[in-house]
Design a protein around this motif. Structure first.
Motif, PDB file in Angstrom:
ATOM      1  N   SER A 170     -16.032 156.441 112.925  1.00  0.00           N
ATOM      2  CA  SER A 170     -15.951 156.943 111.495  1.00  0.00           C
ATOM      3  C   SER A 170     -14.680 156.307 111.041  1.00  0.00           C
ATOM      4  N   PRO A 171     -14.600 156.318 109.667  1.00  0.00           N
ATOM      5  CA  PRO A 171     -13.113 155.553 109.246  1.00  0.00           C
ATOM      6  C   PRO A 171     -12.109 156.235 109.367  1.00  0.00           C
ATOM      7  N   ALA A 172     -12.191 157.561 109.357  1.00  0.00           N
ATOM      8  CA  ALA A 172     -10.843 158.591 109.545  1.00  0.00           C
ATOM      9  C   ALA A 172     -10.387 158.299 110.935  1.00  0.00           C
ATOM     10  N   ARG A 173     -11.202 157.602 111.809  1.00  0.00           N
ATOM     11  CA  ARG A 173     -10.631 157.518 113.370  1.00  0.00           C
ATOM     12  C   ARG A 173     -10.161 156.091 113.764  1.00  0.00           C
ATOM     13  N   THR A 207       9.866 150.720 115.025  1.00  0.00           N
ATOM     14  CA  THR A 207       9.536 151.040 113.702  1.00  0.00           C
ATOM     15  C   THR A 207       8.583 149.923 113.293  1.00  0.00           C
ATOM     16  N   GLY A 208       8.318 148.876 114.130  1.00  0.00           N
ATOM     17  CA  GLY A 208       7.713 147.793 113.762  1.00  0.00           C
ATOM     18  C   GLY A 208       6.256 147.965 114.009  1.00  0.00           C
ATOM     19  N   GLY A 209       5.822 148.962 114.409  1.00  0.00           N
ATOM     20  CA  GLY A 209       4.293 149.170 114.974  1.00  0.00           C
ATOM     21  C   GLY A 209       3.289 149.622 114.102  1.00  0.00           C
ATOM     22  N   SER A 210       3.374 149.529 112.814  1.00  0.00           N
ATOM     23  CA  SER A 210       2.519 150.235 111.726  1.00  0.00           C
ATOM     24  C   SER A 210       1.369 149.177 111.452  1.00  0.00           C
ATOM     25  N   TYR A 211       1.249 148.241 112.279  1.00  0.00           N
ATOM     26  CA  TYR A 211      -0.137 147.212 112.181  1.00  0.00           C
ATOM     27  C   TYR A 211      -1.532 148.198 111.905  1.00  0.00           C
ATOM     28  N   GLY A 212      -1.493 148.992 113.066  1.00  0.00           N
ATOM     29  CA  GLY A 212      -2.773 149.596 112.990  1.00  0.00           C
ATOM     30  C   GLY A 212      -3.148 150.587 111.620  1.00  0.00           C
ATOM     31  N   LEU A 213      -2.041 151.277 111.473  1.00  0.00           N
ATOM     32  CA  LEU A 213      -2.107 152.139 110.225  1.00  0.00           C
ATOM     33  C   LEU A 213      -2.416 151.345 109.010  1.00  0.00           C
ATOM     34  N   LEU A 214      -1.626 150.073 108.733  1.00  0.00           N
ATOM     35  CA  LEU A 214      -2.010 149.155 107.696  1.00  0.00           C
ATOM     36  C   LEU A 214      -3.479 148.801 107.715  1.00  0.00           C
ATOM     37  N   TYR A 269       2.431 155.781 115.755  1.00  0.00           N
ATOM     38  CA  TYR A 269       2.117 155.572 114.264  1.00  0.00           C
ATOM     39  C   TYR A 269       0.622 156.148 114.351  1.00  0.00           C
ATOM     40  N   GLY A 270      -0.203 155.809 115.192  1.00  0.00           N
ATOM     41  CA  GLY A 270      -1.588 156.200 115.278  1.00  0.00           C
ATOM     42  C   GLY A 270      -2.037 157.415 114.595  1.00  0.00           C
ATOM     43  N   PRO A 271      -1.592 158.673 115.079  1.00  0.00           N
ATOM     44  CA  PRO A 271      -2.312 159.841 114.543  1.00  0.00           C
ATOM     45  C   PRO A 271      -1.319 160.370 113.472  1.00  0.00           C
ATOM     46  N   LEU A 272      -0.253 159.658 113.046  1.00  0.00           N
ATOM     47  CA  LEU A 272       0.515 160.195 111.984  1.00  0.00           C
ATOM     48  C   LEU A 272      -0.104 160.408 110.491  1.00  0.00           C
ATOM     49  N   ASP A 273      -1.173 159.565 110.372  1.00  0.00           N
ATOM     50  CA  ASP A 273      -1.796 159.699 109.014  1.00  0.00           C
ATOM     51  C   ASP A 273      -2.452 160.899 108.976  1.00  0.00           C
ATOM     52  N   THR A 274      -3.356 161.097 110.020  1.00  0.00           N
ATOM     53  CA  THR A 274      -3.992 162.469 110.366  1.00  0.00           C
ATOM     54  C   THR A 274      -2.990 163.524 110.068  1.00  0.00           C
ATOM     55  N   LEU A 275      -2.088 163.550 110.883  1.00  0.00           N
ATOM     56  CA  LEU A 275      -0.999 164.701 110.846  1.00  0.00           C
ATOM     57  C   LEU A 275      -0.367 165.088 109.339  1.00  0.00           C
ATOM     58  N   PHE A 276      -0.051 164.023 108.692  1.00  0.00           N
ATOM     59  CA  PHE A 276       0.509 164.138 107.217  1.00  0.00           C
ATOM     60  C   PHE A 276      -0.521 163.997 106.183  1.00  0.00           C
ATOM     61  N   GLY A 277      -1.750 163.468 106.467  1.00  0.00           N
ATOM     62  CA  GLY A 277      -2.646 163.410 105.492  1.00  0.00           C
ATOM     63  C   GLY A 277      -2.500 162.125 104.535  1.00  0.00           C
ATOM     64  N   THR A 278      -1.624 161.347 104.896  1.00  0.00           N
ATOM     65  CA  THR A 278      -1.272 160.092 104.100  1.00  0.00           C
ATOM     66  C   THR A 278      -1.210 158.793 104.809  1.00  0.00           C
ATOM     67  N   LEU A 314      -7.357 154.557 116.735  1.00  0.00           N
ATOM     68  CA  LEU A 314      -8.154 153.601 117.492  1.00  0.00           C
ATOM     69  C   LEU A 314      -7.298 152.283 117.587  1.00  0.00           C
ATOM     70  N   VAL A 315      -7.177 151.902 116.445  1.00  0.00           N
ATOM     71  CA  VAL A 315      -6.421 150.418 116.393  1.00  0.00           C
ATOM     72  C   VAL A 315      -5.140 150.549 116.947  1.00  0.00           C
ATOM     73  N   SER A 316      -4.277 151.661 116.383  1.00  0.00           N
ATOM     74  CA  SER A 316      -2.873 151.604 116.716  1.00  0.00           C
ATOM     75  C   SER A 316      -2.796 152.067 118.522  1.00  0.00           C
ATOM     76  N   TRP A 317      -3.854 152.654 118.890  1.00  0.00           N
ATOM     77  CA  TRP A 317      -3.518 152.852 120.477  1.00  0.00           C
ATOM     78  C   TRP A 317      -4.081 151.745 121.166  1.00  0.00           C
TER      79      TRP A 317
END
Length: 403
Positions: free
Chosen positions: A121-124, A309-316, A260-269, A128-131
């Motif tokens: 699913s897109p939400a995951r 702090t430079g590890g936001s690739y998966g999130l982006l 970075y991986g789970p933070l978007d789910t944790l904060f909803g953004t 997945l990419v970050s890890w």
């Protein structure tokens, strides 16, 4: 599962190959007569070759699937380039080898992202990419003090020969174990490279692309190229000591990707997690630019924070993926990756010019102070642009284009 494991190992090699030059810098300068400019070009060649390959790889992923695409290029470019590197006698041969290796590594992560995007699913996707990036970043770790120790014990040429053999075996494993996901539709809508025109017309992606291009540039550039010369010129460290410092930075890059991986789910953004993390990295770059000469411990802390702090690739990637049409999944993720890796490659060339223009025999730190200011300024500009983008909530992430 075995297929994803093979791709994960291949990505460890990809991360290694983009960062190992910093440790081998003293040996290449001594044995081959390479200059810092030569090594900047070699490092940049890896990233530019990697980036330019993305367009063809995107079409190949949608048309032929990730298995054949990744295995073929990894064997010919990755393993072949490592063998050329091992036999290099002139700086230009190192540049050729790094170009080949860049092409060989280019499909590895995208093959994995393609499978994730088609299977989960897109939400995951962000986690997945970050890890995966976090796991692959152990290649940065191997390319630090372990590489320095191996090169010191056996010589860098035998080590590169061994790495070429490992790369070839990994490519064969990808070919045998990876399973291509089901195709989207019947393939009749495949419009080849013209699909990129459709992607570039999506205005919703435009504010995201600059940060995609530059969020990783400072961490990758410093870890993969400039940490070695900086620590040698300013602090007088040898290869083993440089390997130890870059090991800590590499470990921080691993941790950063996992965090970075789970933070978007944790904060909803996704947007504001990316803004916050990269803003912290910007502050650290400004501080090290203001104080380029302190002590080794303090500098190591700065480098660790830049890596973290430079590890936001998966999130982006997940943020951009939320706005991609399903039939352009392969081309979409490779286009995003083109900006990410292409940004790093261009910055390698640009930072080489910055360092060369500001090098002074009586003030070695001046060149690196200019380098850190340059990284800070470009990251700041990309962050300002990113503020205009539309957020993508993890639970609602889907290909919804209304630009």
């Amino acid at each position: 599962m075995a297929g994803l494991a093979a791709l994960a190992i291949a990505y460890v090699l990809s991360q290694f190959y983009r960062s190992f030059l910093a440790v081998l810098t003293p040996a290449l300068i001594t044995e081959l007569g390479a200059t810092k400019g030569d090594l900047s070009v070699a490092s940049g060649a890896w990233f530019v070759a990697f980036a330019l390959s993305q367009f063809g790889i995107g079409v190949a992923l949608d048309r032929y699937g990730p298995k054949r695409t990744a295995a073929t290029l990894l064997a010919l470019g990755g393993a072949g380039g490592a063998l050329v590197f091992a036999g290099a006698t002139q700086p230009w041969m190192v540049i050729v080898a790094m170009t080949m290796i860049g092409i060989g590594c280019a499909p590895v992560l995208m093959a994995s992202v393609f499978i994730f995007a088609r299977t989960y699913s897109p939400a995951r996707l962000a986690i997945l990419v970050s890890w995966l990036v976090g796991f692959g970043s152990f290649g940065n770790v191997i390319g630090a003090s372990p590489l320095a120790a191996a090169a010191d014990a056996f010589g860098w040429r035998p080590v590169m020969l061994g790495l070429g053999a490992v790369t070839l075996v990994t490519a064969i494993a990808v070919l045998f174990f990876v399973r291509d996901p089901a195709r989207h539709g019947d393939g009749t809508a495949d419009n080849g490279f013209a699909g990129y025109l459709e992607l570039f017309s999506l205005k919703v992606l435009w504010p995201i692309l600059p940060l995609v291009a530059l969020n990783y540039a400072a961490a990758a550039g410093i870890r993969g190229l400039w940490a070695g010369p900086y620590l040698s010129d300013v602090y007088g460290l040898d290869s083993l000591a440089i390997g130890q410092v870059t090991l800590f930075m590499a470990l921080a890059m691993v941790v950063g990707s996992f965090v970075y991986g789970p933070l978007d789910t944790l904060f909803g953004t996704r947007k504001w997690v990316a803004v916050g993390g990269n803003a912290i990295g910007l502050v650290v770059l400004v501080v090290i630019a203001l104080y380029p000469v302190t002590d080794v411990v303090t500098t190591t802390v700065f480098l660790v924070l830049i890596g973290l702090t430079g590890g936001s690739y998966g999130l982006l990637m997940a943020h951009g993926r939320a706005f991609l049409p399903p039939h352009l999944t392969g081309r979409g993720v490779t286009m995003l990756n083109f900006f990410s890796i292409g940004g790093v490659g261009i910055m390698q060339f640009a930072t080489g010019a910055v360092v060369t223009a500001n090098t002074a025999a009586d003030a070695p730190a001046a060149a690196y102070q200019s380098l850190f200011w340059f990284y800070a300024a470009t990251l700041a500009l990309s962050l300002v642009t990113y503020l205009a983008c539309r957020d993508a909530k993890p639970e609602k992430a889907a290909a919804q284009i209304s630009a």
